[in-house]
Design an enzyme around this catalytic site. Structure first.
Site, PDB file in Angstrom:
ATOM      1  N   LYS A  91       0.848  -1.194   0.000  1.00  0.00           N
ATOM      2  CA  LYS A  91       0.000   0.000   0.000  1.00  0.00           C
ATOM      3  C   LYS A  91       0.887   1.250   0.000  1.00  0.00           C
ATOM      4  O   LYS A  91       2.105   1.139  -0.063  1.00  0.00           O
ATOM      5  CB  LYS A  91      -0.951  -0.035   1.206  1.00  0.00           C
ATOM      6  CG  LYS A  91      -1.643  -1.401   1.389  1.00  0.00           C
ATOM      7  CD  LYS A  91      -2.523  -1.800   0.199  1.00  0.00           C
ATOM      8  CE  LYS A  91      -2.823  -3.287   0.153  1.00  0.00           C
ATOM      9  NZ  LYS A  91      -3.836  -3.780   1.006  1.00  0.00           N
ATOM     10  N   ILE A  92       0.281   2.428   0.105  1.00  0.00           N
ATOM     11  CA  ILE A  92       1.018   3.673  -0.119  1.00  0.00           C
ATOM     12  C   ILE A  92       1.813   4.146   1.102  1.00  0.00           C
ATOM     13  O   ILE A  92       2.879   4.706   0.977  1.00  0.00           O
ATOM     14  CB  ILE A  92       0.051   4.793  -0.564  1.00  0.00           C
ATOM     15  CG1 ILE A  92      -0.734   4.346  -1.779  1.00  0.00           C
ATOM     16  CG2 ILE A  92       0.769   6.093  -0.826  1.00  0.00           C
ATOM     17  CD1 ILE A  92       0.016   4.371  -3.067  1.00  0.00           C
TER      18      ILE A  92
END
Ligand SMILES: *Cc1c(COP(=O)(O)O)cnc(C)c1O
Length: 373
Positions: free
Chosen positions: A182-183
């Site tokens: 994820k980011i």
């Protein structure tokens, strides 16, 4: 030629310094860094309350518990999502009911949710799939009058916007992931955000065994107050080691999203005119962080999706099959569901191209040339 990965987390010396500081402090479990990370995350996401947890899957589990979802209930979910979205309702004894998704965004819509509602439906889990914001308002307009709770699985959504605000800001409750795919990453980790003080209080207790006094408060005092266990809880805590990394990562979020959107725009420009290919794009109602940059491989493209994956792998480019479909997994074999034609088409025909903060123009051009060839 070196291998191009689909995703590489962006970690630097500031994260190393932050972890070292926690180690040197001697306090490594949930403590002041977790509290500071929660505060910073709530502020950034325009949420009233944030509760750090061990990962997004446990966050979704707690969200369902505090929303009162339990045995005998139906929970509408997209099959087109990582398996955790479907597993969470199962943990509370509820039944996941699969709804189809929009072909442009890969997300649930008010229409698809409506056709999956049953008299037993008490909740819907919507997903910002691959970072593309879900049209939450339309779904809440359908669900709120029916007393159906809408839970946002914003695992992929940090840095995406919906109607001019961060995704999740319009949700009663949302769950986030800090997995390296994820980011924002903390190795493993998650967060719950909610607008409801009562749900926040209960989630905060449930994540640490439903203790009346938090472990941090007990260990912080010389004569620890006696604690009580108010109900059956869980150990879903995050550590201060993880939170220290999260605080630094959150500070990088705007820069990361800006770079990801630049790289995505370049893919769109260079691949947009290729016959038979369709690139993921921002929907009318928001902006994506392009956590997953997927392309749909249509019948007009000379290769099938799997052939294109092999073609890229032969050039040391590690793309990935698109989002999975839970209803096709052995874990959900035999679970009844309505027709899911868009889910099946997207899961069969999409692939995710490499996209990460440190990606160079040379690397991206290598991917573009391979796809165009
Ligand atoms: C990654 C992901 C999850 C699970 O997150 P974890 O933090 O690994 O538990 C849940 N839902 C979606 C949509 C995801 O992409």
């Amino acid at each position: 030629m070196s291998r191009i990965n689909v995703m590489i987390p962006w970690l630097g010396t500031e994260e190393v310094a932050a972890v070292t500081e926690v180690l040197e402090s001697g306090w490594v479990a949930q403590g002041p860094r977790v509290a500071a990370f929660e505060e910073a995350f709530a502020a950034r996401m325009q949420a009233e309350h944030a509760i750090a947890v061990s990962n997004c899957t446990t966050g979704l589990h707690l969200a369902l518990v505090v929303a009162g979802v339990g045995a005998g209930d139906d929970v509408v979910v997209p099959s087109f999502s990582f398996i955790a979205t479907s597993n969470a309702p199962t943990y509370v004894g509820a039944r996941p009911v699969f709804a189809d998704v929009d072909p442009e965004t890969g997300n649930l819509t008010a229409d698809s949710v409506k056709s999956a509602l049953t008299p037993q439906t008490t909740a819907v889990i919507v997903v910002d799939q691959g970072g593309v914001p879900v049209d939450l308002r339309a779904i809440r307009e359908l669900c709120d009058p029916l007393g159906v709770v809408v839970i946002e699985d914003a695992a992929c959504g940090a840095g995406s916007t919906y109607a001019g605000r961060p995704v999740g800001a319009g949700a009663e409750i949302a769950a986030w992931s800090f997995h390296p795919r994820k980011i924002v990453t903390t190795g493993e980790g998650g967060m719950i955000t909610t607008s409801r003080a009562d749900w926040a209080l209960r989630a905060r207790r449930l994540r640490e065994h439903a203790m009346s006094v938090s472990a941090a408060d007990r260990h912080g005092s010389t004569l620890a107050p006696a604690e009580e266990y108010l109900e059956i809880g869980f150990n879903y805590r995050m550590t201060d080691l993880q939170a220290a990394v999260g605080i630094v990562q959150l500070g990088r979020l705007d820069e990361v999203v800006e770079r990801r959107r630049e790289l995505a725009a370049h893919y769109q420009e260079e691949l947009g005119d290729v016959r038979g290919l369709r690139c993921v794009a921002d929907p009318a109602h928001g902006t994506s962080n392009f956590q997953s940059f997927w392309v749909e491989v249509g019948a007009d493209y000379p290769l099938s999706r799997d052939e294109l994956l092999e073609h890229l792998a032969a050039q040391d480019i590690s793309a990935r099959r698109g989002i999975m479909a839970a209803h096709r997994q052995p874990a959900y074999a035999g679970v009844d569901h309505g027709p899911l034609p868009v889910t099946e088409r997207l899961t069969d025909d999409t692939l995710i191209l490499p996209l990460f903060h440190q990606m160079t123009q040379t690397e991206q051009d290598r991917v573009i040339r391979a796809v165009r060839a």
